[in-house]
Design an enzyme around this catalytic site. Structure first.
Site, PDB file in Angstrom:
ATOM      1  N   HIS A 212       0.812  -1.220   0.000  1.00 10.26           N
ATOM      2  CA  HIS A 212       0.000   0.000   0.000  1.00 10.26           C
ATOM      3  C   HIS A 212       0.847   1.272   0.000  1.00 10.26           C
ATOM      4  O   HIS A 212       0.319   2.373  -0.197  1.00 10.26           O
ATOM      5  CB  HIS A 212      -0.942   0.011   1.215  1.00 10.26           C
ATOM      6  CG  HIS A 212      -2.317   0.484   0.888  1.00 10.26           C
ATOM      7  ND1 HIS A 212      -2.565   1.488  -0.014  1.00 10.26           N
ATOM      8  CD2 HIS A 212      -3.534   0.088   1.342  1.00 10.26           C
ATOM      9  CE1 HIS A 212      -3.862   1.715  -0.097  1.00 10.26           C
ATOM     10  NE2 HIS A 212      -4.487   0.859   0.713  1.00 10.26           N
ATOM     11  N   ARG A 213       2.156   1.152   0.197  1.00  9.20           N
ATOM     12  CA  ARG A 213       3.031   2.317   0.041  1.00  9.20           C
ATOM     13  C   ARG A 213       3.174   2.693  -1.423  1.00  9.20           C
ATOM     14  O   ARG A 213       3.341   3.873  -1.767  1.00  9.20           O
ATOM     15  CB  ARG A 213       4.418   2.034   0.630  1.00  9.20           C
ATOM     16  CG  ARG A 213       4.467   1.735   2.108  1.00  9.20           C
ATOM     17  CD  ARG A 213       5.865   1.305   2.531  1.00  9.20           C
ATOM     18  NE  ARG A 213       6.304   0.099   1.823  1.00  9.20           N
ATOM     19  CZ  ARG A 213       7.500  -0.467   1.957  1.00  9.20           C
ATOM     20  NH1 ARG A 213       8.402   0.093   2.769  1.00  9.20           N
ATOM     21  NH2 ARG A 213       7.822  -1.560   1.301  1.00  9.20           N
TER      22      ARG A 213
END
Length: 463
Positions: free
Chosen positions: A434-435
């Site tokens: 999700h980064r």
């Protein structure tokens, strides 16, 4: 000239390897690139070729030993090609073996294979003989005065090969006081198994008159497999591929924030396409599976969503996007989970991709995956459907931004053309970092893969 060979770095980030077996013995003549040992890294089993041509002077480590990268494992008395090699003695002129200076040649003039250290068969006692003058090897360099070479030892005792067995079996034999050199192995290629050691223990008890009861007898086992009858607990060393996989999964799970999305797809059209392709001559002998189509769909979808073909470079504070696809395929092997990857998968057609996946899986099962195939992956697929599983939340392969899990293809009632019909359905699960990837981007990528599998003709509309 004595040359040491140190354990090389056999893959990215690997710090140690276990010596599974030696293919050579001290005193044996070895040619350049001859396989000298089989070692197990945290990723694969690798055969080590000899970097020198010469005579094995010393094996520094025993089988079953875990060795750090950079430590010497074998020394060679390297042959100087400018110095003529003396002719082998005639067979009738038998000479005593000089331990440490090579082995006696056989009738064909080749150096005989010598037993490993400390395993000479017992010999009849003989009166001590005066020590002979030591004759240095013609190719050996003069030894420094501070560290003189050990004196040669003359022995006519017959020597015996070290019995082949695994480290757990050797430990069991030591604990039970069993001499492996006296046993005949019943395993493959004469390997001594746990059952052979236990049978010898029972035989010793019978010969000594010790009563063998249900309480004292060692339960029989098959090969070296764990046996539930041996107590209430079993302890298995964490090593090799299992150790590496555990460390990688922990690092990935607690470094990259995972998010997972799911999509259930009607893949009837894809299954029909596979049937049609199997009937074509150019696909004879090619194993076509839903995994092959999913792999192709991933490569196509990455063109539209390059953010999923990337990695997070924390030290450089950068996001690295790849312009190529090294497609990892998770493989369950007897040694544990491995994720070898197909280099430049984006350039392969469907037939070439199918052949590459088949070769990758076969090589992984046989334990022959080269270290290069286990590093440098950019995105991965886990085919959990082969185990009858519908969906899951796969953990990212370290350094990658996405992994797709392909579920089992099942016949299910499905809405079709305004009604209900029995269709071929599967569930896709996509985990992503999700980064690097927002939820909308991950969902759009999974939707594109689903569109290709639902209607393969959709590739014509993808740019």
């Amino acid at each position: 000239m004595i040359r040491e060979f140190r354990l090389p770095d056999l893959g990215e980030g690997l710090t140690e390897s276990e010596i599974l077996s030696w293919r050579v013995a001290e005193g044996q003549l070895v040619t350049l690139n001859q396989v000298i040992a089989e070692v197990e890294t945290a990723k694969a089993v690798v055969e080590l070729p000899s970097p020198f041509e010469g005579v094995v002077a010393r094996l520094h480590e025993a089988e079953g030993t875990v060795v750090e990268v950079g430590k010497p494992i074998i020394s060679f008395d390297v042959i100087d090609t400018d110095v003529p090699v003396p002719a082998a003695p005639e067979p009738q002129r038998r000479q005593p073996t000089l331990v440490g200076y090579g082995a006696e040649p056989d009738r064909a003039g080749r150096p005989a294979r010598r037993a490993r250290r400390g395993l000479a068969a017992p010999a009849e006692p003989t009166p001590p003989a005066p020590a002979p003058a030591r004759t240095p090897s013609p190719a050996a360099a003069p030894a420094p005065a501070a560290a003189p070479a050990p004196a040669a030892v003359i022995t006519d005792a017959p020597v015996r090969e070290r019995p082949r067995s695994t480290p757990p079996v050797r430990k069991l034999a030591r604990d039970l006081g069993i001499d492996l050199a006296l046993l005949t192995g019943t395993g493959p290629q004469g390997r001594i198994l746990r059952a052979d050691v236990e049978a010898a223990r029972l035989a010793d008890r019978g010969r000594s008159g010790e009563s063998v009861t249900a309480e004292t007898a060692v339960p029989p086992v098959v090969a070296d497999a764990p046996h539930l009858g041996q107590g209430r607990e079993e302890r298995i060393p964490i090593a090799g591929i299992r150790k590496h996989t555990a460390a990688a999964m922990v690092s990935s799970a607690f470094t990259a924030p995972h998010a997972t999305v799911f999509l259930t797809v009607d893949v009837t059209a894809s299954m029909q396409l596979l049937e049609k392709l199997r009937s074509r001559k150019e696909y004879d002998g090619v194993r076509l599976t839903p995994l092959v189509l999913a792999a192709k769909a991933v490569c196509l979808a990455l063109r539209r969503h390059p953010e999923l073909n990337a990695r997070w470079d924390e030290p450089a504070r950068e996001i690295v996007r790849y312009r190529y696809v090294n497609l990892g395929i998770a493989a369950a092997t007897p040694r544990g989970l491995m994720v070898p990857n197909i280099k430049d998968a984006q350039d392969l057609g469907l037939r070439e991709l199918a052949l590459a996946i088949s070769d990758l899986a076969r090589t992984a099962r046989e334990g022959r995956t080269p270290p290069a195939a286990l590093s440098g992956g950019t995105v991965s697929i886990s085919n959990v459907g082969v185990f009858g599983v519908d969906a899951g939340t796969p953990i990212l392969n370290p350094g990658e931004a996405a992994i797709l899990a392909l579920g089992a293809v099942r016949s299910q009632p499905w809405e079709y053309e305004g009604g209900i019909a029995l269709r071929q359905v599967t569930t896709l699960s996509l985990s992503f970092d999700h980064r690097l990837v927002d939820g909308a981007e991950g969902a759009a990528f999974l939707r594109d893969i689903g569109d290709v599998l639902a209607e393969p003709a959709m590739v014509l509309a993808m740019d």
